[in-house]
Design a protein around this motif. Sequence first.
Motif, PDB file in Angstrom:
ATOM      1  N   ALA A   9       0.821  -1.204   0.000  1.00 36.05           N
ATOM      2  CA  ALA A   9       0.000   0.000   0.000  1.00 36.05           C
ATOM      3  C   ALA A   9       0.861   1.262   0.000  1.00 36.05           C
ATOM      4  O   ALA A   9       0.460   2.306  -0.540  1.00 36.05           O
ATOM      5  CB  ALA A   9      -0.933   0.006   1.205  1.00 36.05           C
TER       6      ALA A   9
ATOM      7  N   HIS B  35     -12.654   1.684   1.438  1.00 28.53           N
ATOM      8  CA  HIS B  35     -12.420   0.427   0.720  1.00 28.53           C
ATOM      9  C   HIS B  35     -11.129  -0.220   1.229  1.00 28.53           C
ATOM     10  O   HIS B  35     -10.295   0.436   1.862  1.00 28.53           O
ATOM     11  CB  HIS B  35     -12.311   0.699  -0.776  1.00 28.53           C
ATOM     12  CG  HIS B  35     -13.526   1.381  -1.334  1.00 28.53           C
ATOM     13  ND1 HIS B  35     -14.736   0.766  -1.479  1.00 28.53           N
ATOM     14  CD2 HIS B  35     -13.694   2.666  -1.773  1.00 28.53           C
ATOM     15  CE1 HIS B  35     -15.614   1.611  -1.981  1.00 28.53           C
ATOM     16  NE2 HIS B  35     -15.008   2.780  -2.171  1.00 28.53           N
ATOM     17  N   PRO B  36     -10.923  -1.490   0.966  1.00 30.44           N
ATOM     18  CA  PRO B  36      -9.683  -2.140   1.413  1.00 30.44           C
ATOM     19  C   PRO B  36      -8.453  -1.446   0.816  1.00 30.44           C
ATOM     20  O   PRO B  36      -8.324  -1.352  -0.413  1.00 30.44           O
ATOM     21  CB  PRO B  36      -9.822  -3.578   0.898  1.00 30.44           C
ATOM     22  CG  PRO B  36     -11.291  -3.778   0.749  1.00 30.44           C
ATOM     23  CD  PRO B  36     -11.852  -2.453   0.334  1.00 30.44           C
TER      24      PRO B  36
ATOM     25  N   THR C  23      -5.488  -2.463   0.790  1.00 29.80           N
ATOM     26  CA  THR C  23      -4.596  -3.428   0.135  1.00 29.80           C
ATOM     27  C   THR C  23      -4.895  -3.577  -1.355  1.00 29.80           C
ATOM     28  O   THR C  23      -4.036  -3.985  -2.134  1.00 29.80           O
ATOM     29  CB  THR C  23      -4.712  -4.807   0.809  1.00 29.80           C
ATOM     30  OG1 THR C  23      -6.102  -5.175   0.887  1.00 29.80           O
ATOM     31  CG2 THR C  23      -4.120  -4.758   2.224  1.00 29.80           C
ATOM     32  N   SER C  24      -6.118  -3.245  -1.763  1.00 27.28           N
ATOM     33  CA  SER C  24      -6.472  -3.356  -3.189  1.00 27.28           C
ATOM     34  C   SER C  24      -6.602  -1.975  -3.849  1.00 27.28           C
ATOM     35  O   SER C  24      -7.071  -1.874  -4.979  1.00 27.28           O
ATOM     36  CB  SER C  24      -7.784  -4.137  -3.350  1.00 27.28           C
ATOM     37  OG  SER C  24      -8.839  -3.480  -2.670  1.00 27.28           O
TER      38      SER C  24
ATOM     39  N   THR D  16      -5.734   1.480  -5.765  1.00 24.18           N
ATOM     40  CA  THR D  16      -4.865   1.865  -6.876  1.00 24.18           C
ATOM     41  C   THR D  16      -4.697   3.382  -6.852  1.00 24.18           C
ATOM     42  O   THR D  16      -5.398   4.083  -6.106  1.00 24.18           O
ATOM     43  CB  THR D  16      -5.488   1.459  -8.221  1.00 24.18           C
ATOM     44  OG1 THR D  16      -6.712   2.199  -8.417  1.00 24.18           O
ATOM     45  CG2 THR D  16      -5.784  -0.035  -8.266  1.00 24.18           C
TER      46      THR D  16
ATOM     47  N   THR E 106      -8.074   4.940  -7.745  1.00 23.94           N
ATOM     48  CA  THR E 106      -9.130   4.938  -6.720  1.00 23.94           C
ATOM     49  C   THR E 106      -8.807   5.922  -5.600  1.00 23.94           C
ATOM     50  O   THR E 106      -9.708   6.590  -5.078  1.00 23.94           O
ATOM     51  CB  THR E 106      -9.330   3.530  -6.137  1.00 23.94           C
ATOM     52  OG1 THR E 106      -8.100   3.059  -5.551  1.00 23.94           O
ATOM     53  CG2 THR E 106      -9.794   2.568  -7.209  1.00 23.94           C
TER      54      THR E 106
END
Length: 517
Positions: free
Chosen positions: A163, A214-215, A217-218, A220, A223
């Motif tokens: 992250a 939002h998580p 870890t995912s 970008t 986002t």
Amino acid sequence: MRIPSVLTSIISLTLATLVLADAASDVIDLTPSNINSVVDPEKLILVEFFAPWCGHCKALAPHYEEAATALKEKGVKLAKVNCVDEPDLCQAHGVQGYPTLKVFRNGEPSEYTGPRKADGIISYMTKQSLPAVSDVTASNIEEFKKADKIVAIAYLSSPSDAAAVVFQDTAEKHRDDYLFGQSTDAAVIESAGVSTPAIVLYRAFDDPVSVYSHPVTSATVETIENWIAELSIPVIAEVSAENYMSYAQSGKPLAYLFIDPTSETKDEHIERVRAVALEHKAKINFVWIDAIKFGDHAKSLNLAESIWPSFVIQDLGNQLKYPIDQKTEITAVVVKDWVESFVAGTLEPTLKSQPIPETQDEAVFTLVGKEFDKVVSHNDKHIFVEFFASWCGHCKRLKPTWDALGEHYAAAKDHVIMYIFMLFCSRLVSNNLCSAKMDAPENDLPPSVPFRVASFPTLKMKLAGVNEWIDYEGDRSLESLIAFVDEHVKIPLKAPAGNESAPQPNVEFHDQTHDEL
């Protein structure tokens, strides 16, 4: 001649005041003799190239002084060059207009792209002085959260987290826009009340703390930047040259509350709109604007009367305006119903138009907003339109050529018709940056038109039997325009007898690009 002692005292006092005033300035004066020794050693320094007679420079001066004093405490210097006294120095740095501001890093210049008010300069240069992502610890966390209007902090278990890489990339991309920090300090993370990894946005307006939902870890870059961009615009705030582009670039329609800022009921009206703005912020941006200062802009949005408060929604993408009738009282219920109708797509835009000409005797016809759909619906004729603005220098230079083009095809007007369609451009504010402009057509293009005009002159052709418009992008000589028409019009067109030898307009064109708004 002996000068009276009283006059001597006045002169001495005046000179002393001037010396003290100059000495008190935190802006460094640069000349050919000191520019290298002052600028080159600095990791970061902002330099203004100005002319004493320049109105924009005079307006900038107090803000520049204020910023210099504030930034001095942060170790960031501001300097200036008088281009009247030092023309060669300014020319050597590629100065073509005033004021020109450049950021120097270790002697290497880059263009300054920030605001020109004190707080904006301070914010911009503060960001420039820091790494893209600053290390946040228990000793600086509170100061860092309040260092700018928008501050993003990533709370991580380790600087090597996946992250952290995405957050770093986001920061590098938007270091001019926002302030970024990260912390792996357990005490700081605990005080923030989050679990790692987490990203928190701190704002100087509205809800001061927002957590990325939002998580992480995912996440970008896209986002994260979209999330910050959404939260960087207040529920409702005053719009000006300093912040207009953030609204224009958002892609959302813009709802204006035009209001007299001296009115005792100003805050009451703003609060009425705020409730509606909270409900519809996801689809529309809301602002209030000084109706006295920007009365011309109100007219460009089809608010014809000086009646305040007034409310209008502008579809920026399609350049369409939806004003509430100015005879209607602006209440929370009225605004709510208007906004909901706009979101539902049931509102009809208000279109501005000049009167329909009583006669059309010239070779080039005048086209107005009321007749646009009617004219272009004639599929049996080829239509070539110049979209122009009355103030546009390129348009004025094109006029004799455009008239000559109309005369050239006058005998073939049953097949091809030359039109001229006037647009009027009104600037949101008087500002030397062209980033803060707003289109306000004197003749609005109807929603059915599949394009919007963003520069003058714009030349477009619609061929008979088709619903597509062709852009003319060549030079503006008569020969080139004739060649364009002949290339696209597939029927033989004869010019009036004797017109082949008609004298050509004596017009020079040095700029073959559009006159950008």
